[in-house]
Design an enzyme around this catalytic site. Structure first.
Site, PDB file in Angstrom:
ATOM      1  N   GLY A  70      15.551   3.338 -34.727  1.00 10.53           N
ATOM      2  CA  GLY A  70      16.917   2.814 -34.713  1.00 10.53           C
ATOM      3  C   GLY A  70      17.558   2.876 -33.347  1.00 10.53           C
ATOM      4  O   GLY A  70      18.103   1.889 -32.860  1.00 10.53           O
ATOM      5  N   GLU A 118      17.938  16.905 -35.710  1.00 11.46           N
ATOM      6  CA  GLU A 118      18.050  15.720 -36.563  1.00 11.46           C
ATOM      7  C   GLU A 118      18.787  15.996 -37.874  1.00 11.46           C
ATOM      8  O   GLU A 118      19.636  15.216 -38.286  1.00 11.46           O
ATOM      9  CB  GLU A 118      16.681  15.089 -36.813  1.00 11.46           C
ATOM     10  CG  GLU A 118      16.009  14.536 -35.549  1.00 11.46           C
ATOM     11  CD  GLU A 118      16.846  13.515 -34.794  1.00 11.46           C
ATOM     12  OE1 GLU A 118      17.837  12.997 -35.371  1.00 11.46           O
ATOM     13  OE2 GLU A 118      16.525  13.229 -33.619  1.00 11.46           O
ATOM     14  N   HIS A 161      24.466  13.502 -31.068  1.00 15.48           N
ATOM     15  CA  HIS A 161      23.337  14.202 -30.448  1.00 15.48           C
ATOM     16  C   HIS A 161      23.702  14.783 -29.079  1.00 15.48           C
ATOM     17  O   HIS A 161      23.019  15.685 -28.599  1.00 15.48           O
ATOM     18  CB  HIS A 161      22.161  13.236 -30.242  1.00 15.48           C
ATOM     19  CG  HIS A 161      21.163  13.205 -31.357  1.00 15.48           C
ATOM     20  ND1 HIS A 161      20.689  14.342 -31.979  1.00 15.48           N
ATOM     21  CD2 HIS A 161      20.502  12.164 -31.937  1.00 15.48           C
ATOM     22  CE1 HIS A 161      19.790  13.987 -32.908  1.00 15.48           C
ATOM     23  NE2 HIS A 161      19.671  12.682 -32.894  1.00 15.48           N
ATOM     24  N   GLU A 175      18.958   8.925 -28.184  1.00 16.19           N
ATOM     25  CA  GLU A 175      20.131   9.605 -27.635  1.00 16.19           C
ATOM     26  C   GLU A 175      20.005  10.047 -26.182  1.00 16.19           C
ATOM     27  O   GLU A 175      20.692  10.982 -25.773  1.00 16.19           O
ATOM     28  CB  GLU A 175      20.418  10.842 -28.510  1.00 16.19           C
ATOM     29  CG  GLU A 175      19.378  11.989 -28.406  1.00 16.19           C
ATOM     30  CD  GLU A 175      18.296  11.981 -29.480  1.00 16.19           C
ATOM     31  OE1 GLU A 175      18.019  10.905 -30.045  1.00 16.19           O
ATOM     32  OE2 GLU A 175      17.719  13.056 -29.734  1.00 16.19           O
ATOM     33  N   ASN A 176      19.170   9.401 -25.359  1.00 13.29           N
ATOM     34  CA  ASN A 176      19.007   9.785 -23.951  1.00 13.29           C
ATOM     35  C   ASN A 176      20.357  10.131 -23.311  1.00 13.29           C
ATOM     36  O   ASN A 176      21.326   9.405 -23.476  1.00 13.29           O
ATOM     37  CB  ASN A 176      18.380   8.628 -23.178  1.00 13.29           C
ATOM     38  CG  ASN A 176      17.257   7.979 -23.946  1.00 13.29           C
ATOM     39  OD1 ASN A 176      16.284   8.632 -24.280  1.00 13.29           O
ATOM     40  ND2 ASN A 176      17.412   6.708 -24.267  1.00 13.29           N
ATOM     41  N   HIS A 185      25.641   8.715 -34.800  1.00 13.70           N
ATOM     42  CA  HIS A 185      24.495   9.633 -34.795  1.00 13.70           C
ATOM     43  C   HIS A 185      24.059   9.932 -33.352  1.00 13.70           C
ATOM     44  O   HIS A 185      23.930  11.096 -32.965  1.00 13.70           O
ATOM     45  CB  HIS A 185      23.342   9.019 -35.589  1.00 13.70           C
ATOM     46  CG  HIS A 185      22.115   9.858 -35.660  1.00 13.70           C
ATOM     47  ND1 HIS A 185      21.862  10.702 -36.711  1.00 13.70           N
ATOM     48  CD2 HIS A 185      21.077   9.997 -34.810  1.00 13.70           C
ATOM     49  CE1 HIS A 185      20.710  11.317 -36.496  1.00 13.70           C
ATOM     50  NE2 HIS A 185      20.207  10.908 -35.338  1.00 13.70           N
ATOM     51  N   GLU A 186      23.846   8.889 -32.569  1.00 13.39           N
ATOM     52  CA  GLU A 186      23.368   9.108 -31.197  1.00 13.39           C
ATOM     53  C   GLU A 186      24.442   9.804 -30.368  1.00 13.39           C
ATOM     54  O   GLU A 186      24.130  10.665 -29.548  1.00 13.39           O
ATOM     55  CB  GLU A 186      22.944   7.780 -30.552  1.00 13.39           C
ATOM     56  CG  GLU A 186      21.925   6.964 -31.349  1.00 13.39           C
ATOM     57  CD  GLU A 186      20.716   7.740 -31.838  1.00 13.39           C
ATOM     58  OE1 GLU A 186      20.306   8.725 -31.191  1.00 13.39           O
ATOM     59  OE2 GLU A 186      20.176   7.373 -32.906  1.00 13.39           O
TER      60      GLU A 186
END
Ligand code: TRP
Ligand code: ZN
Length: 888
Positions: free
Chosen positions: A284, A343, A324, A287-288, A320-321
């Site tokens: 999907g 996660e 993170h 998250e860098n 979500h990202e």
């Protein structure tokens, strides 16, 4: 620098090379073998000379002995498919290195050193989409979990944190935009016309969070001011033609940033937040640090091309990202066995966010539906693993619904046990205590224990035991109390024959059907194998509502009278409980029919009860359409398989499908007038109306039920809905129903849809999916033909998923009695494995469920797994999944 074109010692030490695994027997990595890396890497300098065909990478690592680890006489740097062109140590060229399999091993004295390595990579040839690859003329990276080693040699493990300084250089016409983690600190143009940018990320990070993007992109930008008054530049980068579909993503990012400050006290920590959308992506999004890379599917949305569900998915993945950044980046994982640390917690955070944005009950019902349809089958099959696994061969195989969604449920249980306020104290302590560290699940549990003041000793079993607990319920009236006797049993899973009881938090309420009174909600915790709870009684005919809001990820086993379930479905004050009662009613009815355990009279009575329950939810004026829609969704066939396959009984996919379609048709026939009235009412609601979303949801659900009973009428209504649609939700809904029907409108509207959206890949994906998921009796032939369609390609994961993954999730086609569905999926695995092993391996679990299926289909499924195994030359990913599916 002396640039050799071939490595000095390509084979490495023959002794070590012999010990290296053959591709067919990849080694097993074990959690208990964890050892810290012997070296620290305080800083990493990278330089990229970018090209689609060839990119040169130079890496300079400052290393020093890790005082917390055993000293080593060598520095082992992971590689994968790359070769060093030159190596220098402390500024001197050296040949004193060797390859050990894919890894580079350099002898090094126990002191600080500077090590530089030069290598080359071929982004255009990278079809795995791990490491640096080309997508639509741009360059981008995907490093989690072990992709960084495909870019350069490095200790590619999450517990080695380093500060990165990165130079990017390339042709300004091919790559006008150069992005990396952190902040841009300098840029310029060389005499030869190439341009460059230098980026610095002040936060130490593991290699899996590294990212770069180079391409022809434009940004939708809007600053966000943090609670401490810092301004953050937020950009969503896309190709120019997609810019008009980026507002929703950008607004979702702002909402996420605000929510994390308000609810978890987390503020963003850089002055820049970049999101880039790419169309070739294995998952999907990623998250860098400071540079999230997203699948276009989770960025682009407007009402003409995206459904309401797509809008929600964009918002959820953006959140979500973003979340993170704290749960994953500021605090990362010590090793990949701890994946659920970031996660599971981040999924919980995005679920709570979406509950706040769109309504708690509806979101909770959707999340529980996903858990049952995707995670329960994992727990019941040969690939079952605890949320913190003990071993793996290929970590990519453990990005599962168990690690993600059950991981979130486990942390949600902690929150239910201690309450919201104490949970927040626990997470505050976790973020404070472990900031800047690579932590473990154990660290998280201990922080919650200390911060919230709770003993989670027994609770830790949720981290180590796989399998979905079954909780049986007996109830007895004693005087003016109700005694609930609960039993728990955790089924055996591969490698774990015997289980111990776990604390199961259950929110319960005792109502009185005779009085129509609703009891108060109370939290009980079942900790023993069997335990009795005494609850106050409100009146006669007590009806227990249990596991309200799904406080525990368990299967409740009980035989409730259907009057009681109809009462709960119509009367409970908790909408989640109403939906659960309807599900319970439908599950016991459908499993009863499918397993041949019901007499005709029982079948008729069950059907009548369900129709009654549907009738009252259709008629309930107090109910919002968004919730009414949830009440109109029958349990998924995959979940029904799980329930049917308990004990010695096997699931019969054919019988379940027939029973479920039969029920839809009975509902559609009995409630024809009500459903058509609902469809008409919902069709009058406008796109901009606040009630529009709910109306669109019930509109298509009504149509699907009408179609099961009266295909001709449904075809007329669906064609009209398609023609009148001013949004994708209605258009896709109409087409979904038409796809299952034999009617001229089917082909007509499919062609119109394809023509209208032929230049929008995400909508063309929908066109494939609608046909692959359809109830049409020729679905297998349709999918065969579509695989030959000029728009189809095995190289793009979204397209592969849109056709083949959708088909693998279509019980009618996949479980066709002939075994053709199984053969097609096995063929996809074999064809895709050499191109994109990560995506290929994701098809295996569908076939892996053979042991729980009736014997004729089971042997066909097993036969296909054996055929894949016999083909040989499998990737580590597919090898692991197929071999476990045959052993388990
Ligand atoms: N960490 C990513 C997420 O949760 C998952 C991910 C993105 C991923 N791309 C991947 C995992 C490639 C494995 C391989 O959002
Ligand atoms: Zn994640």
């Amino acid at each position: 620098m002396d640039i050799a074109t071939t490595p000095t010692n390509p084979q490495g030490n023959p002794e070590i090379a012999d010990a290296a695994p053959t591709p067919q027997d990849p080694p097993v990595i074990r959690r208990e073998d964890y050892k810290p890396f012997p070296w620290l890497v305080p800083s990493t300098k990278l330089a990229f000379f970018l090209g689609l065909e060839e990119t040169r990478v130079s890496a300079t690592l400052k290393v020093e002995p890790n005082p917390a680890a055993e000293a080593a006489a060598t520095l082992r740097l992971n590689g994968d498919g790359i070769t060093p062109l030159a190596v220098t140590v402390d500024g001197e060229d050296t040949d004193a290195w060797e390859m050990d399999g894919p890894d580079l091993v350099i002898p090094l004295s126990a002191a600080p050193h500077e090590v530089s390595i030069l290598n080359g990579i071929k982004p255009s040839a990278n079809t795995q989409l791990m490491g640096l690859y080309a997508s639509n003329g741009m360059l981008c990276t995907q490093c989690e979990s072990e992709g960084f080693r495909r870019i350069t040699f490095f200790p590619d493990r999450p517990d080695v944190l380093s500060v990165y300084q990165v130079l990017m250089e390339g042709d300004p016409s091919a790559f006008p935009i150069l992005l990396c983690n952190g902040n841009k600190v300098a840029e310029g143009v060389r005499e030869n016309g190439t341009h460059w940018a230098e980026w610095h990320d002040p936060w130490p990070k593991p290699s899996y969070l590294f990212a770069l993007v180079a391409g022809d992109l434009v940004a939708n930008s809007k600053p966000f001011t943090t609670r401490s008054g810092r301004e953050v530049e937020c950009n969503v980068w896309v190709r120019a033609e997609d810019l008009e579909r980026t507002d929703h993503a950008l607004e979702s990012l702002h909402r996420s940033m605000k929510w994390d400050e308000d609810v978890f006290g987390r503020e963003y920590d850089l002055d820049l937040y970049n999101i880039v959308a790419v169309s070739d992506f294995n998952m999907g999004a990623m998250e860098n640090k400071g540079l999230n890379v997203f699948n276009t599917k989770y960025v682009l949305a407007d009402p003409d091309t995206a459904t309401d569900a797509d809008f929600d998915a964009v918002e959820g993945v953006i959140a979500h990202e973003y979340f993170h950044n704290w749960s994953g980046n500021r605090i990362t994982c010590r090793d990949w066995f701890q994946l659920s640390l970031k996660e599971g917690f981040t999924v919980l955070r995005d679920q709570l966010f979406s509950q706040d944005m769109r309504g708690e009950a509806v979101k909770r019902i959707e999340d529980v539906r996903i858990l049952r349809a995707a995670q329960f089958p994992e727990d019941g099959g040969p690939l079952a693993h605890p949320i913190r696994p003990d071993s793996y061969r290929e970590i990519s195989n453990f990005y599962t619904a168990t690690v993600y969604n059950k991981g979130a449920e486990v942390i949600r249980m902690m929150r239910s046990i201690v309450g919201e306020k104490r949970f927040r104290a626990g997470t505050d302590l976790y973020f404070y205590r472990h900031d800047g560290e690579a932590a473990t699940c154990e660290d998280f549990i201990t922080a919650i224990e200390d911060g919230a003041g709770v003993d989670l000793t027994q609770f830790r079993r949720w981290y180590s035991q796989a399998g979905t607990p079954r909780v049986t319920v007996r109830q007895a009236v004693e005087g003016d109390s109700l005694v609930l006797t609960l039993n728990q049993h955790v089924p055996a899973t591969p490698g774990q024959p015997d289980k111990l009881p776990m604390p199961v938090p259950l929110r319960v309420a005792v109502h009185s059907r005779a009085n129509g009174t609703l009891g108060d909600e109370k939290l009980i915790i079942l900790a023993d194998a069997e335990q009795a709870f005494t609850l106050p009684l409100d009146g006669p005919d007590p009806v227990v509502s249990i596991n309200r809001s799904f406080t525990a990820p368990v299967v409740i086993e009980r035989a409730l009278q259907s009057e009681d379930l109809v009462f709960l479905a119509a009367q409970d004050n908790d909408p989640f409980a109403r939906s659960e009662a309807l599900q319970e009613l439908a599950v016991s009815h459908l499993v009863g029919i499918a397993s041949g355990e019901f007499s005709a009279a029982e079948q008729a009575a069950g059907e009548a009860a369900i129709i009654d329950a549907f009738r009252s939810s259709l008629a309930d004026a107090a109910l919002e359409d968004a919730m009414r829609g949830e009440l109109m969704v029958l349990p998924s066939e995959t979940y029904l398989f799980e329930v049917m396959a308990s004990g010695a009984r096997k699931a019969d996919p054919g019988a379940i499908h027939t029973a479920r379609e039969g029920l839809k048709s009975a509902i559609g026939a009995a409630l024809a007038d009500e459903l058509q009235a609902l469809h008409a009412r919902a069709s009058a609601v406008m796109l901009d109306d606040p009630a529009g979303r709910g109306a669109r949801k019930v509109k298509t659900l009504a149509l699907a039920l009408i179609a099961a009973a009266d295909p001709a009428r449904a075809a007329t209504l669906a064609a009209a809905q398609y023609d009148a649609a001013d949004n994708m939700t209605d258009r896709q809904g109409a087409l979904m129903v038409l796809c299952g029907l034999d009617h001229p409108a089917r082909a007509e509207k499919l062609a119109a849809f394809h023509e209208r959206y032929s230049d929008n890949p995400l909508v063309v994906d929908k066109w494939f999916t609608l046909q692959a998921l359809s109830l049409h009796s020729d679905v297998i032939q349709h999918v065969r033909d579509l695989a030959e369609h000029p728009d189809f390609t095995m190289k793009n994961p979204n397209r592969v998923r849109s056709l083949h993954m959708a088909f693998a999730g279509n019980p009618k086609g996949f479980h066709a009695a002939s075994g053709e569905g199984y053969r097609m999926v096995a063929d996809v695995i074999l064809a895709l494995d050499p191109i994109n092993p990560q995506t290929a391996a994701r098809f295996v679990p569908a076939l892996g469920r053979w042991r729980r299926i009736e014997p004729v289909r089971a042997s066909l499924m097993k036969g296909e797994l054996e055929r894949i195994m016999a083909a040989g030359n499998l990737s580590r990913d597919t090898f692991e999944q197929v071999s476990r599916s045959l052993e388990g």
